[in-house]
Scaffold this active site. Structure first.
Site, mmCIF file in Angstrom:
data_model
loop_
_atom_site.group_PDB
_atom_site.id
_atom_site.type_symbol
_atom_site.label_atom_id
_atom_site.label_comp_id
_atom_site.label_asym_id
_atom_site.label_seq_id
_atom_site.Cartn_x
_atom_site.Cartn_y
_atom_site.Cartn_z
ATOM 1 N N ASP A 118 1.547 -3.760 -1.357
ATOM 2 C CA ASP A 118 2.386 -2.760 -2.100
ATOM 3 C C ASP A 118 3.923 -3.030 -1.629
ATOM 4 O O ASP A 118 4.793 -2.674 -2.692
ATOM 5 C CB ASP A 118 1.877 -1.350 -1.815
ATOM 6 C CG ASP A 118 0.599 -0.837 -2.123
ATOM 7 O OD1 ASP A 118 0.034 -1.716 -2.429
ATOM 8 O OD2 ASP A 118 0.337 0.375 -2.114
ATOM 9 N N GLU A 127 -2.857 -5.125 -10.133
ATOM 10 C CA GLU A 127 -4.071 -4.105 -9.893
ATOM 11 C C GLU A 127 -3.842 -2.799 -10.630
ATOM 12 O O GLU A 127 -3.039 -2.195 -10.521
ATOM 13 C CB GLU A 127 -4.092 -3.509 -8.270
ATOM 14 C CG GLU A 127 -2.994 -3.185 -7.927
ATOM 15 C CD GLU A 127 -3.199 -2.597 -6.195
ATOM 16 O OE1 GLU A 127 -3.490 -3.470 -5.610
ATOM 17 O OE2 GLU A 127 -3.249 -1.331 -6.028
#
Length: 820
Positions: free
Chosen positions: A484, A554
């Site tokens: 992330d 994702e």
């Protein structure tokens, strides 16, 4: 170079729990995997010391017997101390699970009353056969989570300061502690003991984030293999083969080979270092000084054996054949000062499997990351992997899952901090499936700006170990330094230096998110959601988040409801309907702790579910149209869209969210929607402009095709059809025609597409079928969040419930599929 024979890696067991490492006489270099005979017990129940526990014959009658090295909780479940944690709420019956449901337990300390707070002991006994004078014995620890004191035959051979880090790969020389140290004491029993402590909240350990709970032991213990090897005085370590092609052609490949040579003796050793590939070999004479370790690197210049003509090139399975080579590295001693008259002996041998391939990356004009394999553009279409909750790997399961990936026509698997077994990467190589590994998010791995010196050391060593392990695998597409978030500058600088030192041959991306760093620039990828249910047209209309542009590392349709048969395997019968907290327990964490958003969106389109059976079929319809639309949109928009990774491929336990087949390996509608959308030659419908599109994923044009589209009302009366002859270019997306606005349609209507060869036989190459609505989905764009975009109003498919049941029959022929 000297020839040598293959030697059995394992000898029969001596006794019920003692295994034997074969002798290295005179040339084979054996290996012994310590699989059986392990025992385990909590340190809270043991008063003995490591020196005592690691002595042969130590009484461990009250210890738990293990079928193989495994985590503490896996061992306790195997011994039926605790019930199957995958069923119902059994996980909550295990002590140490007082952490909140759906919270990040990886970032919390073990509760005071947890049985996993104290260290746990593992022990195993084995025997060593006779060796040669000067042999060195090695202990290999491929996965210890998290810290361990290691004892052998009453001696501590490594401390928890050295053995720390879930992703470390340790090699310990145990020659002086092992029995026999000399041939005269051959056959004595050895005892190995490890005192293993669980990770703390700030450790760089294994993490499950919000896709399933973290087990209460945090996967402490042995999660990968333990094995022994024997070498002569000189050991070969970390062999590498780097291939370079004369692109754009494939007629020649140039190889660079390297390996570390380590002389463990107290005297100089001279010998021959040889490498053989495809029947061609080269030999270099080398002298190593006492205790010298040297990187021997051989380039293709002046070495014909390293220049291949018309090589067998490794391709992802949809682009060609995943061809593999073996490179055999050997060191044969010729003389040394202490044993000048001794005959030549093979000191060590290592074989590396590699592929001749070259993977590169570039930024498109829109700053999107685009990969090329052997010079050809690649649209990445894959899904994200997770191992089992308890790190169990039943025989045959991995191969079945890789077959599923190929059967869905996907070409890639992403690993977020889940560096799986050697079998995993070998299967990927053989089956031509690309792997995108990298570190995990949301835990200590993402907090590099808060690391102490120990974490910096463990992170650097972990990266070194994993990249060294992965760098020869042609299936590895790239390495992600972060998930992330990109690592902070100090950490990224360390990572990039390691990647350069190891000659990492693949692209490096700073993170799986849209991040820019001073050292490596822009990532070129995005992680902008959605992770929950959106209608099919979202993927075509969105220009801000997960829509079909760029490279999405994702994104997901959210919940993926298993078939009824699977639901009955993990939800108690009394809780199967209506949906309740037993269902919620098998959802996710954080924003995904239940499936209410999914249920509301599904029922707004298909009507309220009146029973479990009604709910499941409507959930399957939702999954099919959603997964198909996502992958089709990215296919239509290539190469403005350069990649998409579905979150996720698999589940760590029985789950209601984020998968393409369930925990029991049962395909559901999402699997079939993905399989349809990712056909190599595919006809499809565009939800945004109603165009009919043919997508060709192959390297060759396909001429003489005919597309037919037909629109039907709910009662199957035809309202429209159109035919078009086309030639489809290579690796292209071609709009053929557009479905016009039609009057007199039923609220729910159907579209059927056919793509055929335009010849006498009219062979069907692709087909597709859509249910559509005259009432459009209207997305509430201003309320978009990082995980989904809500609906203002939805399409209406309630009339599908009034269709009469169909009589379905099928015939099937089964054939064994080779994994290569």
């Amino acid at each position: 170079m000297a020839a040598f024979c293959l030697f059995p890696l394992l000898l029969p067991f001596l006794g019920s729990a003692v295994t034997t490492l074969p002798a290295s006489d005179p040339s084979p270099i054996p290996r012994l995997d310590l699989v059986s005979g392990w025992q385990m017990q909590s340190s809270a129940k043991i008063s003995a010391t490591g020196a005592e526990i690691s002595r042969p014959g130590f009484s461990a009658d009250n210890w738990y017997k293990l079928s193989q090295p495994e985590t503490v909780l896996a061992g306790l479940v195997e011994n039926r101390v605790y019930p199957d944690p995958t069923f119902g709420k059994n996980l909550r019956q295990i002590p140490g699970t007082s952490y909140g449901i759906g919270t990040m337990f990886a970032n919390q300390e073990m509760p005071d009353d947890s049985p996993f707070r104290p260290p746990w002991w593992y022990r195993v006994e084995f025997r060593l056969a006779n060796g040669r004078p000067g042999d060195r014995i090695w202990l290999h620890l491929d996965g210890v989570n998290y810290r361990a004191n290691v004892w052998l035959n009453g001696q501590r051979i490594a401390s928890s300061g050295e053995i720390a880090g879930a992703y470390r790969i340790h090699e310990l020389e145990i020659t002086s502690a092992a029995r026999p140290g000399l041939p005269a004491v051959a056959g004595q029993t050895n005892a190995l003991a490890l005192e293993i402590s669980a990770p703390h909240a700030d450790d760089l350990a294994i993490t499950f984030v919000d896709w399933n709970p973290m087990p209460p032991d945090k996967n402490m213990g042995l999660w990968r293999g333990v094995w022994l090897s024997r070498t002569g005085p000189v050991a070969i370590r970390h062999p590498q083969v780097i291939s370079h092609l004369d692109l754009p052609g494939l007629a020649a490949a140039h190889l660079t080979v390297s390996a570390e040579l380590s002389n463990g003796s107290d005297h100089p050793v001279s010998g021959a270092f040889g490498v053989s590939i495809g029947g061609q070999g080269l030999v270099h004479s080398i002298t190593l000084q006492p205790h010298e370790t040297r990187l021997e690197r051989i380039t293709p210049e002046g070495n014909p054996a390293l220049n291949l003509t018309n090589p067998r090139v490794w391709w992802p399975y949809q682009m060609g054949s995943p061809e593999l080579y073996d490179a055999k590295f050997e060191f044969t001693t010729s003389s040394d000062i202490a044993h000048a008259q001794s005959p030549q002996q093979l000191s060590d041998s290592q074989t590396v499997t590699f592929g001749v391939s070259e993977i590169t990356s570039e930024m498109t004009s829109e700053n999107h990351l685009l990969f090329r394999v052997n010079g050809r553009k690649l649209l990445v279409r894959g899904a994200a992997w997770t191992p089992d909750l308890l790190q169990r790997r039943p025989a045959g399961r991995l191969e079945a899952e890789f077959r599923y990936v190929r059967e869905m026509n996907l070409n890639a698997i992403r690993l977020e901090g889940k560096m799986d077994s050697d079998e995993f990467f070998s299967l990927a190589d053989r089956m031509g499936i690309l792997i995108l590994p990298g570190w995990c998010c949301c835990d200590a791995w993402q907090k590099g700006d808060k690391w102490d010196a120990a974490n910096h050391k463990i992170a650097s060593a972990s990266l070194t170990d994993q990249l060294t392990r992965l760098r020869n695998h042609p299936s590895v597409l790239a390495w992600l330094n972060g998930s992330d978030e990109a690592p902070p500058p100090s950490v990224e600088r360390e990572y990039l230096a390691i990647e350069k030192q190891l000659e990492w041959p693949k692209p490096v991306v700073n993170s799986a998110s849209d991040r820019t760093t001073p050292l490596s620039g822009r990532s070129g990828v995005k992680m902008a959601g959605p992770y929950d249910t959106v209608p099919p047209d979202y993927w075509y209309l969105d220009r801000e988040h997960g829509g079909a542009f760029g490279f999405a590392t994702e994104i997901s349709q959210g919940p993926a409801i298993p078939p009824i048969e699977s639901l009955r395997r993990f939800i108690p019968a009394s809780s199967l309907w209506p949906i309740n907290d037993d269902w919620d327990f098998h959802s996710g964490g954080g924003e995904f702790k239940n499936i209410r958003r999914f249920t509301a969106a599904m029922e707004s389109r298909y009507g309220a579910a009146g029973s479990l059976e009604d709910f499941v079929w409507k959930a399957q319809a939702t999954a099919y149209e959603g997964e198909r639309a996502m992958f089709e949109a990215y296919g239509r928009n290539k190469y403005a869209a350069t990649g998409v990774i579905h979150w996720m491929l698999s589940n760590a336990w029985p789950s209601l969210i984020w998968n393409l087949y369930d925990y029991y390996l049962t395909p559901h509608a999402g699997y079939f929607g993905t399989k349809k959308a990712c056909e190599l030659l595919h006809v499809q419908y565009s939800y945004d402009d109603q165009s009919i599109v043919v997508v060709n994923g192959g390297a060759d044009p396909v001429p003489n095709l005919r597309v037919r589209a037909a629109v039907y009302n709910l009662d199957l009366t035809e309202k429209f059809h159109q035919d078009q002859s086309i030639d489809v270019p290579a690796d292209a997306s071609l709009r053929v025609f557009t479905i016009p606005k039609l009057d007199g349609l039923s609220t729910t209507y159907f579209l059927r597409l056919r793509l055929r060869l335009e010849d006498a036989a009219g062979k069907l190459l692709s087909s597709n079928f859509y249910w559509l609505s005259t009432k459009p989905d209207r997305l509430d764009w201003p309320r978009s969040s990082w995980f989904f975009t809500p609906l203002e109003s939805s399409a209406d498919f309630r009339d599908l419930s009034s269709l009469p049941p169909a009589n379905v029959s099928a015939d099937a022929t089964f054939a064994l599929m080779k994994s290569g």
